[in-house]
Design a protein around this motif. Structure first.
Motif, PDB file in Angstrom:
ATOM      1  N   GLU A  79     -15.959   7.902 -11.254  1.00 35.88           N
ATOM      2  CA  GLU A  79     -15.111   7.360 -10.526  1.00 35.88           C
ATOM      3  C   GLU A  79     -14.886   6.299  -9.511  1.00 35.88           C
ATOM      4  N   SER A  80     -15.941   5.957  -9.019  1.00 38.68           N
ATOM      5  CA  SER A  80     -16.142   4.989  -7.971  1.00 38.68           C
ATOM      6  C   SER A  80     -15.408   3.670  -8.680  1.00 38.68           C
ATOM      7  N   LEU A  81     -15.500   3.679  -9.643  1.00 40.47           N
ATOM      8  CA  LEU A  81     -14.909   2.305 -10.301  1.00 40.47           C
ATOM      9  C   LEU A  81     -13.500   2.162 -10.063  1.00 40.47           C
ATOM     10  N   PHE A  82     -12.624   3.294  -9.975  1.00 38.94           N
ATOM     11  CA  PHE A  82     -11.279   3.190  -9.903  1.00 38.94           C
ATOM     12  C   PHE A  82     -10.999   3.054  -8.484  1.00 38.94           C
ATOM     13  N   ARG A  83     -11.827   3.095  -7.558  1.00 37.65           N
ATOM     14  CA  ARG A  83     -11.707   2.852  -5.998  1.00 37.65           C
ATOM     15  C   ARG A  83     -11.579   1.276  -5.834  1.00 37.65           C
ATOM     16  N   LEU A  84     -12.192   0.463  -6.841  1.00 36.50           N
ATOM     17  CA  LEU A  84     -12.224  -0.866  -6.637  1.00 36.50           C
ATOM     18  C   LEU A  84     -10.825  -1.460  -6.879  1.00 36.50           C
ATOM     19  N   ARG A  85      -9.985  -1.365  -5.898  1.00 33.13           N
ATOM     20  CA  ARG A  85      -8.517  -1.801  -6.118  1.00 33.13           C
ATOM     21  C   ARG A  85      -8.399  -3.105  -6.139  1.00 33.13           C
ATOM     22  N   LYS A  86      -9.313  -3.990  -5.987  1.00 35.46           N
ATOM     23  CA  LYS A  86      -9.148  -5.533  -5.868  1.00 35.46           C
ATOM     24  C   LYS A  86      -9.561  -6.153  -7.267  1.00 35.46           C
ATOM     25  N   LEU A  87     -10.153  -5.307  -8.021  1.00 36.03           N
ATOM     26  CA  LEU A  87     -10.905  -5.888  -9.258  1.00 36.03           C
ATOM     27  C   LEU A  87      -9.895  -6.522  -9.977  1.00 36.03           C
ATOM     28  N   GLU A  88     -10.506  -7.753 -10.534  1.00 35.94           N
ATOM     29  CA  GLU A  88      -9.688  -8.757 -11.586  1.00 35.94           C
ATOM     30  C   GLU A  88     -10.113  -8.674 -12.832  1.00 35.94           C
ATOM     31  N   LEU A 106      -5.015   2.494 -12.133  1.00 36.28           N
ATOM     32  CA  LEU A 106      -5.059   2.505 -10.707  1.00 36.28           C
ATOM     33  C   LEU A 106      -5.762   1.111 -10.390  1.00 36.28           C
ATOM     34  N   LEU A 107      -6.096   0.373 -11.210  1.00 44.91           N
ATOM     35  CA  LEU A 107      -6.629  -1.137 -10.917  1.00 44.91           C
ATOM     36  C   LEU A 107      -5.722  -1.995 -11.255  1.00 44.91           C
ATOM     37  N   HIS A 108      -4.537  -2.186 -10.301  1.00 48.04           N
ATOM     38  CA  HIS A 108      -3.500  -2.772 -10.589  1.00 48.04           C
ATOM     39  C   HIS A 108      -3.630  -4.450 -10.527  1.00 48.04           C
ATOM     40  N   HIS A 109      -4.769  -4.698 -10.162  1.00 44.50           N
ATOM     41  CA  HIS A 109      -4.850  -6.287 -10.153  1.00 44.50           C
ATOM     42  C   HIS A 109      -5.666  -7.027 -11.280  1.00 44.50           C
ATOM     43  N   LEU A 110      -6.063  -5.818 -12.148  1.00 44.77           N
ATOM     44  CA  LEU A 110      -7.028  -6.411 -13.350  1.00 44.77           C
ATOM     45  C   LEU A 110      -6.177  -7.451 -13.948  1.00 44.77           C
ATOM     46  N   VAL A 111      -6.803  -8.449 -14.365  1.00 42.44           N
ATOM     47  CA  VAL A 111      -6.382  -9.840 -15.151  1.00 42.44           C
ATOM     48  C   VAL A 111      -6.996  -9.648 -16.430  1.00 42.44           C
ATOM     49  N   GLN A 112      -8.124  -9.126 -16.576  1.00 44.85           N
ATOM     50  CA  GLN A 112      -9.167  -9.172 -17.784  1.00 44.85           C
ATOM     51  C   GLN A 112      -9.947  -7.794 -17.755  1.00 44.85           C
ATOM     52  N   LEU A 113      -9.574  -7.169 -19.038  1.00 45.76           N
ATOM     53  CA  LEU A 113     -10.493  -5.818 -19.326  1.00 45.76           C
ATOM     54  C   LEU A 113     -11.022  -6.176 -20.432  1.00 45.76           C
ATOM     55  N   ASP A 114     -12.337  -6.122 -20.625  1.00 41.09           N
ATOM     56  CA  ASP A 114     -13.372  -6.044 -21.827  1.00 41.09           C
ATOM     57  C   ASP A 114     -13.987  -4.787 -22.109  1.00 41.09           C
ATOM     58  N   GLY A 128      -0.126   0.388 -19.527  1.00 37.35           N
ATOM     59  CA  GLY A 128       1.273  -0.013 -19.129  1.00 37.35           C
ATOM     60  C   GLY A 128       1.538  -0.331 -17.539  1.00 37.35           C
ATOM     61  N   ARG A 129       0.531   0.018 -16.778  1.00 31.37           N
ATOM     62  CA  ARG A 129       0.762   0.075 -15.180  1.00 31.37           C
ATOM     63  C   ARG A 129       0.006  -1.469 -15.022  1.00 31.37           C
ATOM     64  N   LEU A 130      -0.766  -2.101 -15.787  1.00 35.33           N
ATOM     65  CA  LEU A 130      -1.492  -3.117 -15.507  1.00 35.33           C
ATOM     66  C   LEU A 130      -0.520  -4.274 -15.616  1.00 35.33           C
ATOM     67  N   SER A 131       0.357  -4.612 -14.832  1.00 37.55           N
ATOM     68  CA  SER A 131       1.548  -5.856 -14.922  1.00 37.55           C
ATOM     69  C   SER A 131       0.617  -7.164 -15.032  1.00 37.55           C
ATOM     70  N   LYS A 132      -0.465  -7.194 -14.290  1.00 36.89           N
ATOM     71  CA  LYS A 132      -1.186  -8.679 -14.238  1.00 36.89           C
ATOM     72  C   LYS A 132      -2.096  -8.779 -15.416  1.00 36.89           C
ATOM     73  N   GLY A 151       3.668  -2.449 -23.911  1.00 34.12           N
ATOM     74  CA  GLY A 151       4.770  -3.363 -24.085  1.00 34.12           C
ATOM     75  C   GLY A 151       5.244  -3.489 -22.656  1.00 34.12           C
ATOM     76  N   ASP A 152       4.566  -2.878 -21.700  1.00 34.05           N
ATOM     77  CA  ASP A 152       4.894  -3.154 -20.412  1.00 34.05           C
ATOM     78  C   ASP A 152       4.035  -4.124 -19.685  1.00 34.05           C
ATOM     79  N   CYS A 153       3.127  -4.586 -20.446  1.00 35.60           N
ATOM     80  CA  CYS A 153       1.897  -5.483 -19.822  1.00 35.60           C
ATOM     81  C   CYS A 153       2.440  -6.900 -20.201  1.00 35.60           C
ATOM     82  N   ARG A 154       3.612  -7.210 -19.522  1.00 35.71           N
ATOM     83  CA  ARG A 154       4.371  -8.635 -20.022  1.00 35.71           C
ATOM     84  C   ARG A 154       3.565  -9.780 -19.576  1.00 35.71           C
ATOM     85  N   SER A 155       2.361  -9.725 -18.907  1.00 37.17           N
ATOM     86  CA  SER A 155       1.361 -11.022 -18.493  1.00 37.17           C
ATOM     87  C   SER A 155       0.327 -11.092 -19.493  1.00 37.17           C
ATOM     88  N   LEU A 156       0.156 -10.358 -20.825  1.00 35.19           N
ATOM     89  CA  LEU A 156      -0.606 -10.487 -21.697  1.00 35.19           C
ATOM     90  C   LEU A 156      -0.603 -11.536 -22.492  1.00 35.19           C
TER      91      LEU A 156
END
Length: 303
Positions: A79-88, A106-114, A128-132, A151-156
């Motif tokens: 759960e502590s991962l989801f409190r790192l709200r600035k993760l990119e 909850l990780l709104h600032h994610l640019v890369q997820l691997d 779909g909430r990860l707009s970045k 389809g809401d991840c328009r920056s992909l």
């Protein structure tokens, strides 16, 4: 097949994920203890630390932007991962994760997820909430469904889903107008989805090791394609419209049932590499192909 692998690896480099922090940006810490001494820490590399869980104190790193947890033994998301709200950048490849939870939203600032190399079966609505989000690497899982919210991840820009159990993508994929790379190799697709033709900025399409019997004539709409990999499908012909892909540089059609290639293949003037091994091409057809593409490296079976 000896020629195929190195060429593909070389030409699909844009899919590769950044696994390393950038020391030019800020200090990189390799233990949680050291990172916690710097309350402004932004980069933490815990790769190959044999971790089974994360210490809850990681959530105190409020400014963390880069976190590499590759090659550990994580089976669940702390759960502590989801409190790192600035993760990119969040790298979790080669763990033992069984799911991608909804809380990823909850990780709104994610640019890369691997999440490559786990046992995840589905991509949830929360994605779909990860707009970045620009890069989603999910190869080598057991994914059979991808929520329409993708389809809401328009920056992909990159979707890498090779080595999974996908047989379809949601229709919402048409909204990913910035997508450059789509890797669906080693899945269960039986046909080319017309929705993919709406991806007008696509530069690399890999659908090797699926079950395609034909490509649509409208493939010409993918006018920005530079790489098209069709290895090991069930193709017995290629549409003539394929020769309209004027930016195409790499075409791989090995291990199909092709007896000939398009009549006007000479129109592919920017083609640098053509790999057509293990097809029933006649000696005459091979010679025609070589003459039509004098500036191209052509790989066909020896007579």
């Amino acid at each position: 097949m000896k020629f195929v692998l190195p060429v593909i690896l070389m030409c699909t480099g844009m899919v590769a994920t950044a696994q390393h922090a950038n020391p030019k940006k800020a200090a990189v810490y390799y233990t949680l203890t050291d990172a916690l001494k710097d309350r402004e820490a932004t980069q933490l590399n815990l790769r190959d630390k044999q971790l089974f869980t994360l210490n809850d104190s990681i959530e105190r790193l409020e400014h963390l932007r880069f976190l590499n947890l590759m090659g550990n033994n994580l089976e669940a998301w702390d759960e502590s991962l989801f409190r790192l709200r600035k993760l990119e950048d969040l790298i979790l490849r080669q763990n033992k994760l069984r799911e991608l939870p909804e809380q990823v939203s909850l990780l709104h600032h994610l640019v890369q997820l691997d999440i490559t190399g786990n046992t995840i079966a589905r991509i949830p609505k929360g994605i779909g909430r990860l707009s970045k989000l620009r890069f989603l690497h999910a190869a080598m899982n057991v994914i059979s469904s991808l929520d329409a919210s993708i389809g809401d991840c328009r920056s992909l820009e990159v979707l890498a889903f090779q080595f999974n159990q996908l047989s379809y993508l949601p229709a919402s994929i048409v909204h990913l107008k910035k997508l450059r790379v789509l890797n669906l190799g080693y899945n269960q697709f039986n046909e080319f989805d017309p929705a993919w033709l709406e991806l007008e900025n696509l530069q690399e399409l890999n659908v090797e090791y699926n079950f395609f019997r034909r490509l649509p004539d409208a493939v010409e709409r993918l006018g920005n394609l530079r790489t098209l990999i069709l290895t090991h499908n069930r193709l017995d012909s290629l549409p003539e419209t394929l020769t309209s892909l004027q930016h195409l540089e790499l075409l791989v059609v090995s291990e199909n049932n092709l007896t000939k290639l398009p009549a006007h293949i000479d129109r592919l003037q920017h083609l640098k590499t053509l790999i057509a091994l293990n097809n029933p091409l006649s000696k005459e057809e091979k010679e025609r192909i070589r003459k039509a593409l004098p500036g191209c490296q052509v790989y066909v079976d020896k007579d």
